[in-house]
Design an enzyme around this catalytic site. Structure first.
Site, PDB file in Angstrom:
ATOM      1  N   LYS A  45     -19.042 -25.534  12.286  1.00  0.00           N
ATOM      2  CA  LYS A  45     -17.856 -26.133  12.949  1.00  0.00           C
ATOM      3  C   LYS A  45     -18.662 -26.992  14.063  1.00  0.00           C
ATOM      4  O   LYS A  45     -19.410 -26.307  14.923  1.00  0.00           O
ATOM      5  CB  LYS A  45     -17.027 -24.878  13.743  1.00  0.00           C
ATOM      6  CG  LYS A  45     -16.322 -25.048  14.740  1.00  0.00           C
ATOM      7  CD  LYS A  45     -14.695 -25.555  14.240  1.00  0.00           C
ATOM      8  CE  LYS A  45     -14.052 -25.720  15.464  1.00  0.00           C
ATOM      9  NZ  LYS A  45     -12.970 -26.214  15.293  1.00  0.00           N
ATOM     10  N   CYS A 128     -11.413 -34.273  18.607  1.00  0.00           N
ATOM     11  CA  CYS A 128     -11.147 -33.338  18.400  1.00  0.00           C
ATOM     12  C   CYS A 128      -9.056 -33.827  19.914  1.00  0.00           C
ATOM     13  O   CYS A 128      -8.862 -33.638  20.459  1.00  0.00           O
ATOM     14  CB  CYS A 128     -11.429 -32.094  19.930  1.00  0.00           C
ATOM     15  SG  CYS A 128     -10.703 -31.191  19.251  1.00  0.00           S
TER      16      CYS A 128
END
Ligand code: ERO
Length: 309
Positions: A45, A128
């Protein structure tokens, strides 16, 4: 060596299919299960300097053909992932760190530390979409260049960029110039399509809570966008940079399409979240069958061979 073994930035992968950074790869237990699965790598992650809880729930909702989410970077902080690497080495497959800074300095600190670790590849997430007040860096070419210039000489491990979808060739061209100038060894195309909106007409409401319902779209919906970005970068980078395809890989046939477009390997996120780790073996076997039926004996022999009409 299997028919679907491949290489990314000079690192060997036993198959064409691995997990994408995002779902089910934030805790040590999840990373161990990836080690035990048929994912050809352990992708972590995206991490930040400090641990993060992420955005308020509901923040991940499955859709008929994919998902919308605004997770907000829930992760344990980069130091934990550095610690995990030593234990994860026993699985004898590539380990990929993913770093997502909230500032230029964050990127420098995290890349420097992962350069000193035993990870095989470092993916620098410039895309992101889910942090309020933080635009996706890769849409700002000046800021992207500052980051690339600051992280390029921090060690010898191959650096990659996780990119957002671009929908005009002029953007891909600008990014490709930076990728070549700063000696980036691999790219990951694409992150979720940022800031999309799904509405529940019954409830007359958004379906996720963060950011007034805006979130990243993934899964089958985005496959044509992902294929287009893989292909555009494949053409622009002339085989000098490895490409991970990601976005809507659900079957071996999807993986084969990414292979034709020029991807060196594919990552699976949304389907992994839904189906669990069996998806890696299933998709790889489906791809093997397609290659066998078509008489191709390696990934290299097909990669990028898309025909034009
Ligand atoms: O919200 C997130 O944690 C997230 N979601 C995405 O679709 N892409 C990301 O890159 C990301 C966090 C870095």
């Amino acid at each position: 060596m299997s028919r679907t073994s491949t290489q990314v930035a000079g690192v060997k992968f036993d198959s064409y299919i691995c997990n994408a950074s995002g779902p089910l790869d934030a805790s040590f237990e999840e990373l161990q299960s990836l080690g035990e699965s048929k994912s050809s790598a352990i992708m972590m992650k995206s991490c930040t300097i400090e641990p993060r809880e992420g955005n308020p729930e509901p923040r991940y909702v499955r859709l008929p053909h994919g998902a919308i989410q605004s997770m907000g970077l829930p992760n344990l902080g980069y130091k934990k992932y550095l610690d995990f690497v030593k234990d994860l080495k026993k699985y004898s497959k590539p380990i990929i760190a993913s770093v997502s800074g909230l500032s230029l300095d964050d990127y420098v600190v995290m890349v420097k530390e992962f350069q000193k670790s035993d990870v095989d590849l470092i993916e620098v997430n410039l895309s992101c979409p889910n942090i309020e007040g933080k635009p996706q860096v890769a849409y700002d070419f000046e800021q992207s260049e500052k980051i690339l210039s600051a992280i390029r000489n921090l060690g010898k491990k191959p650096l990659g960029l996780k990119l957002p979808p671009y929908n005009d060739f002029s953007f891909q061209k600008q990014m490709a110039e930076l990728i070549l100038k700063y000696d980036i060894k691999f790219i990951t195309c694409i992150n979720s399509i940022g800031n999309t909106l799904v509405i529940d007409p019954e409830k007359e409401s958004t379906i996720i809570k963060p950011k007034r319902g805006f979130g990243g779209l993934s899964g089958e919906y985005i496959k044509p966008v992902a294929l287009a970005n893989v292909r555009a970068f494949y053409e622009l980078l002339n085989g000098k940079v490895s490409i991970f395809g990601v976005g809507g890989v659900n079957t071996g046939s999807d993986a084969f399409e990414f292979l034709l477009a020029g991807a060196d390997a594919v990552q699976v996120g949304t389907v992994f979240e839904k189906e669990g780790s069996g998806c890696f073996e299933r998709i790889n076997m489906e791809l093997e069958e397609i290659l066998l039926k078509k008489g191709y004996d390696s990934i290299e022999s097909v990669k990028g061979n898309l025909k034009y009409l």
